[in-house]
Design a protein around this motif. Structure first.
Motif, PDB file in Angstrom:
ATOM      1  N   THR A  64       8.262  -8.206  -5.830  1.00 52.53           N
ATOM      2  CA  THR A  64       7.978  -9.112  -4.720  1.00 52.53           C
ATOM      3  C   THR A  64       8.206  -8.461  -3.365  1.00 52.53           C
ATOM      4  O   THR A  64       7.438  -8.687  -2.419  1.00 52.53           O
ATOM      5  CB  THR A  64       8.852 -10.385  -4.833  1.00 52.53           C
ATOM      6  OG1 THR A  64       8.610 -11.017  -6.091  1.00 52.53           O
ATOM      7  CG2 THR A  64       8.537 -11.355  -3.717  1.00 52.53           C
ATOM      8  N   LEU A  65       9.238  -7.638  -3.264  1.00 53.25           N
ATOM      9  CA  LEU A  65       9.607  -7.054  -1.974  1.00 53.25           C
ATOM     10  C   LEU A  65       9.100  -5.633  -1.781  1.00 53.25           C
ATOM     11  O   LEU A  65       9.440  -4.986  -0.779  1.00 53.25           O
ATOM     12  CB  LEU A  65      11.128  -7.083  -1.823  1.00 53.25           C
ATOM     13  CG  LEU A  65      11.754  -8.477  -1.743  1.00 53.25           C
ATOM     14  CD1 LEU A  65      13.269  -8.379  -1.693  1.00 53.25           C
ATOM     15  CD2 LEU A  65      11.238  -9.225  -0.520  1.00 53.25           C
ATOM     16  N   MET A  66       8.289  -5.127  -2.704  1.00 51.70           N
ATOM     17  CA  MET A  66       7.835  -3.749  -2.609  1.00 51.70           C
ATOM     18  C   MET A  66       7.017  -3.495  -1.341  1.00 51.70           C
ATOM     19  O   MET A  66       7.214  -2.491  -0.643  1.00 51.70           O
ATOM     20  CB  MET A  66       7.008  -3.390  -3.845  1.00 51.70           C
ATOM     21  CG  MET A  66       6.671  -1.921  -3.958  1.00 51.70           C
ATOM     22  SD  MET A  66       8.119  -0.895  -4.302  1.00 51.70           S
ATOM     23  CE  MET A  66       8.457  -1.319  -6.004  1.00 51.70           C
ATOM     24  N   LEU A  67       6.095  -4.405  -1.000  1.00 49.96           N
ATOM     25  CA  LEU A  67       5.272  -4.199   0.194  1.00 49.96           C
ATOM     26  C   LEU A  67       6.092  -4.275   1.476  1.00 49.96           C
ATOM     27  O   LEU A  67       5.953  -3.401   2.343  1.00 49.96           O
ATOM     28  CB  LEU A  67       4.116  -5.199   0.222  1.00 49.96           C
ATOM     29  CG  LEU A  67       3.055  -5.018  -0.880  1.00 49.96           C
ATOM     30  CD1 LEU A  67       1.945  -6.043  -0.721  1.00 49.96           C
ATOM     31  CD2 LEU A  67       2.472  -3.613  -0.843  1.00 49.96           C
ATOM     32  N   PRO A  68       6.960  -5.284   1.639  1.00 51.95           N
ATOM     33  CA  PRO A  68       7.839  -5.238   2.816  1.00 51.95           C
ATOM     34  C   PRO A  68       8.700  -3.973   2.852  1.00 51.95           C
ATOM     35  O   PRO A  68       8.936  -3.410   3.922  1.00 51.95           O
ATOM     36  CB  PRO A  68       8.705  -6.489   2.661  1.00 51.95           C
ATOM     37  CG  PRO A  68       7.873  -7.422   1.844  1.00 51.95           C
ATOM     38  CD  PRO A  68       7.111  -6.549   0.895  1.00 51.95           C
ATOM     39  N   ALA A 341       2.409   6.779   7.400  1.00 48.50           N
ATOM     40  CA  ALA A 341       1.894   5.643   6.622  1.00 48.50           C
ATOM     41  C   ALA A 341       2.219   5.747   5.144  1.00 48.50           C
ATOM     42  O   ALA A 341       1.913   4.836   4.375  1.00 48.50           O
ATOM     43  CB  ALA A 341       0.375   5.524   6.797  1.00 48.50           C
ATOM     44  N   ILE A 342       2.856   6.833   4.716  1.00 48.16           N
ATOM     45  CA  ILE A 342       2.947   7.113   3.286  1.00 48.16           C
ATOM     46  C   ILE A 342       3.789   6.095   2.535  1.00 48.16           C
ATOM     47  O   ILE A 342       3.496   5.763   1.379  1.00 48.16           O
ATOM     48  CB  ILE A 342       3.480   8.542   3.053  1.00 48.16           C
ATOM     49  CG1 ILE A 342       3.291   8.921   1.577  1.00 48.16           C
ATOM     50  CG2 ILE A 342       4.928   8.665   3.468  1.00 48.16           C
ATOM     51  CD1 ILE A 342       3.554  10.373   1.294  1.00 48.16           C
ATOM     52  N   SER A 343       4.822   5.546   3.149  1.00 46.00           N
ATOM     53  CA  SER A 343       5.657   4.586   2.426  1.00 46.00           C
ATOM     54  C   SER A 343       4.917   3.282   2.183  1.00 46.00           C
ATOM     55  O   SER A 343       5.059   2.665   1.126  1.00 46.00           O
ATOM     56  CB  SER A 343       6.957   4.337   3.187  1.00 46.00           C
ATOM     57  OG  SER A 343       7.775   5.496   3.177  1.00 46.00           O
ATOM     58  N   ARG A 344       4.126   2.841   3.165  1.00 47.81           N
ATOM     59  CA  ARG A 344       3.330   1.630   2.949  1.00 47.81           C
ATOM     60  C   ARG A 344       2.298   1.855   1.855  1.00 47.81           C
ATOM     61  O   ARG A 344       2.101   1.011   0.972  1.00 47.81           O
ATOM     62  CB  ARG A 344       2.630   1.221   4.252  1.00 47.81           C
ATOM     63  CG  ARG A 344       3.512   0.497   5.243  1.00 47.81           C
ATOM     64  CD  ARG A 344       2.834   0.374   6.583  1.00 47.81           C
ATOM     65  NE  ARG A 344       2.814   1.645   7.298  1.00 47.81           N
ATOM     66  CZ  ARG A 344       2.111   1.879   8.398  1.00 47.81           C
ATOM     67  NH1 ARG A 344       1.345   0.921   8.910  1.00 47.81           N
ATOM     68  NH2 ARG A 344       2.169   3.038   8.995  1.00 47.81           N
ATOM     69  N   VAL A 345       1.629   2.996   1.888  1.00 42.44           N
ATOM     70  CA  VAL A 345       0.641   3.305   0.857  1.00 42.44           C
ATOM     71  C   VAL A 345       1.318   3.418  -0.502  1.00 42.44           C
ATOM     72  O   VAL A 345       0.807   2.929  -1.521  1.00 42.44           O
ATOM     73  CB  VAL A 345      -0.109   4.601   1.217  1.00 42.44           C
ATOM     74  CG1 VAL A 345      -1.034   5.027   0.080  1.00 42.44           C
ATOM     75  CG2 VAL A 345      -0.916   4.416   2.503  1.00 42.44           C
ATOM     76  N   SER A 346       2.499   4.056  -0.538  1.00 45.52           N
ATOM     77  CA  SER A 346       3.235   4.196  -1.787  1.00 45.52           C
ATOM     78  C   SER A 346       3.650   2.841  -2.346  1.00 45.52           C
ATOM     79  O   SER A 346       3.666   2.639  -3.564  1.00 45.52           O
ATOM     80  CB  SER A 346       4.463   5.069  -1.565  1.00 45.52           C
ATOM     81  OG  SER A 346       5.238   5.180  -2.737  1.00 45.52           O
ATOM     82  N   ALA A 347       3.966   1.898  -1.459  1.00 48.68           N
ATOM     83  CA  ALA A 347       4.333   0.552  -1.925  1.00 48.68           C
ATOM     84  C   ALA A 347       3.156  -0.105  -2.625  1.00 48.68           C
ATOM     85  O   ALA A 347       3.305  -0.744  -3.673  1.00 48.68           O
ATOM     86  CB  ALA A 347       4.796  -0.296  -0.742  1.00 48.68           C
ATOM     87  N   TYR A 348       1.952   0.037  -2.060  1.00 49.17           N
ATOM     88  CA  TYR A 348       0.761  -0.480  -2.735  1.00 49.17           C
ATOM     89  C   TYR A 348       0.544   0.241  -4.063  1.00 49.17           C
ATOM     90  O   TYR A 348       0.128  -0.366  -5.059  1.00 49.17           O
ATOM     91  CB  TYR A 348      -0.478  -0.300  -1.852  1.00 49.17           C
ATOM     92  CG  TYR A 348      -0.636  -1.340  -0.776  1.00 49.17           C
ATOM     93  CD1 TYR A 348      -0.940  -2.668  -1.101  1.00 49.17           C
ATOM     94  CD2 TYR A 348      -0.492  -1.013   0.565  1.00 49.17           C
ATOM     95  CE1 TYR A 348      -1.085  -3.623  -0.109  1.00 49.17           C
ATOM     96  CE2 TYR A 348      -0.639  -1.966   1.563  1.00 49.17           C
ATOM     97  CZ  TYR A 348      -0.941  -3.272   1.218  1.00 49.17           C
ATOM     98  OH  TYR A 348      -1.080  -4.220   2.189  1.00 49.17           O
ATOM     99  N   ASP A 349       0.814   1.536  -4.064  1.00 50.97           N
ATOM    100  CA  ASP A 349       0.686   2.331  -5.286  1.00 50.97           C
ATOM    101  C   ASP A 349       1.565   1.749  -6.389  1.00 50.97           C
ATOM    102  O   ASP A 349       1.104   1.472  -7.510  1.00 50.97           O
ATOM    103  CB  ASP A 349       1.096   3.775  -4.964  1.00 50.97           C
ATOM    104  CG  ASP A 349       0.839   4.742  -6.108  1.00 50.97           C
ATOM    105  OD1 ASP A 349       0.825   4.316  -7.279  1.00 50.97           O
ATOM    106  OD2 ASP A 349       0.658   5.942  -5.830  1.00 50.97           O
TER     107      ASP A 349
END
Length: 418
Positions: A64-68, A341-349
């Motif tokens: 649930t909190l991965m994207l934030p 931007a890599i952490s946001r992209v990684s969260a989507y990953d």
């Protein structure tokens, strides 16, 4: 292949040594906790449902909190965010251990603490992907990711034995205290990291930054098409986890047969990570997807009624393929996605890769009851192997090399890494 001394080059950098040492200890602690917690709950309450409740509470908050977590990992210094997450996880595991030591096993309390730990992990994991490139020279990045994989896979070999020994001698609660100590040591080591600052980006609204991460992911066709394959791979593996034990125990020789199959996967995972340490393929995503396609083998052999030892070898190939693929994937992401931007992209990953897993876990058993175990396993093998092989038809996958300046992919080159 690289000469042997070169494969350890990332460890010559004191920044990476600190990160790797802390994460190695933390992974061992996690492996200890997973076994010790299971032993504590099952032996105390005798309920698999109670254990499932605690594990589910942890996974739900993490997903649930991965994207934030990804957004904040791009906003804040990553090592500080990871340090805070380690302290939170260490504290929660220490409290869980204290409850077990005092003999007061309250499943609701344990589930609540597990949920807090899962929330901290949601912030920690996206930050990790962005932090590794900041600790090594670019030419050592792939080996650094392989060393991180070795730490993770090796912990699966060490953790269960340590957990069982501590649980039998001192009690399961002390095993969780041990994990809390590893988190504290990891936090101390992270605090000693001295890294160059990531270029700051204008602070936009949360939703805007989340949308930017999604846009960055979609900009790279090789990335989002692979995520489709990863999601289906994890979906198919659910059949091995849920239907596999029933088939092995009922038809291949009982609990020993399933234990042999699982142990084959553990050994294979470590072997795959060690092999990745020396491999330097020209087309990393081609090799990575071929490795993932091996995941269909144990399901096919289980469905065909092959001996447990043969299935164990195949499961080793499946786990080894995954462990071999992971560093190549991480390196490709780190070299082609902008650092800011890599952490946001990684969260989507993370979210997209594991998003179908709850569905697979819930549906595999009922599906086997309707169509039969063999048909379900064959179908799951196809879900694993066919997308991995099909991705090889895409030019973006075949042309992606390890040079971040490669502009042959139909996308603009990404910014340089720190």
């Amino acid at each position: 292949m690289s000469p042997l001394p070169a494969v350890w080059a990332p460890l010559r950098d004191p920044r990476f040594r600190l990160l790797w040492a802390g994460q190695s200890l933390s992974h061992v602690g996690d492996a200890v906790t997973s076994v010790a917690l299971a032993l504590a709950i099952v032996t105390t309450t005798g309920s698999a449902t109670d254990l499932g409740l605690v594990l589910a509470a942890q996974s739900v908050t993490m997903v649930t909190l991965m994207l934030p977590g990804g957004v904040w990992a791009d906003r804040l210094p990553r090592q500080r965010l990871m340090l805070a997450a380690d302290l939170v996880r260490g504290l929660t595991h220490a409290v869980m251990g204290a409850e077990l030591i005092t003999g007061t096993v309250d499943v609701v309390h344990l589930a609540a603490l597990a949920a807090v730990s899962g929330a901290a992990s949601a912030f920690f994991l996206p930050a990790t992907t962005g932090l590794v490139p900041a600790t090594v020279a670019p030419e050592h990045l792939s080996r650094a990711n392989a060393l991180m994989a070795i730490a993770q896979r090796g912990s699966v070999l060490l953790g269960p034995g340590i957990a069982t020994a501590v649980a039998l001698t001192a009690g399961a609660g002390w095993a969780l205290i041990l994990d809390a100590v590893t988190f504290a040591v990891s936090a101390i080591l992270l605090g000693r990291l001295r890294l160059a600052p990531v270029p700051s980006v204008p602070r936009e609204r949360f939703a805007g930054q989340l949308a930017e991460g999604w846009a960055e992911l979609r900009r790279h066709r090789w990335y989002w098409t692979n995520l489709v394959g990863h999601s289906l791979w994890n979906l198919g593996r659910c059949a091995l986890i849920t239907v596999g034990p029933v088939v092995a125990v009922g038809g291949l020789g009982g609990e020993l047969a399933w234990g042999t199959i699982v142990q084959g996967g553990t050994v294979g995972a470590l072997a795959g990570a060690l092999l990745a340490l020396r491999a330097r393929p020209r087309r990393p995503l081609v090799v990575a997807n071929l490795a993932l396609a091996l995941g269909g083998l144990p399901l096919v052999l289980l469905a065909a009624g092959a001996p447990a030892l043969v299935v164990a070898v195949a499961n080793g190939l499946m786990a080894g393929g995954l462990a071999f693929m992971s560093p190549m994937w991480e390196t490709a992401v780190q070299e082609h996605i902008p650092a800011e931007a890599i952490s946001r992209v990684s969260a989507y990953d993370w979210l997209l890769s594991i998003g179908l897993t709850p569905l697979g876990m819930a549906a595999a058993g009922p599906l086997a009851g309707v169509t039969g175990s063999a048909a379900t396993l064959y179908g799951a093998a196809a879900v694993i192997a066919l997308p991995s092989l099909g991705l090889l038809l895409l030019p973006d996958i075949r042309r992606l090399g390890q040079d971040p300046a490669d502009t042959s992919l139909g996308t603009a080159p990404s910014s340089s890494r720190v």
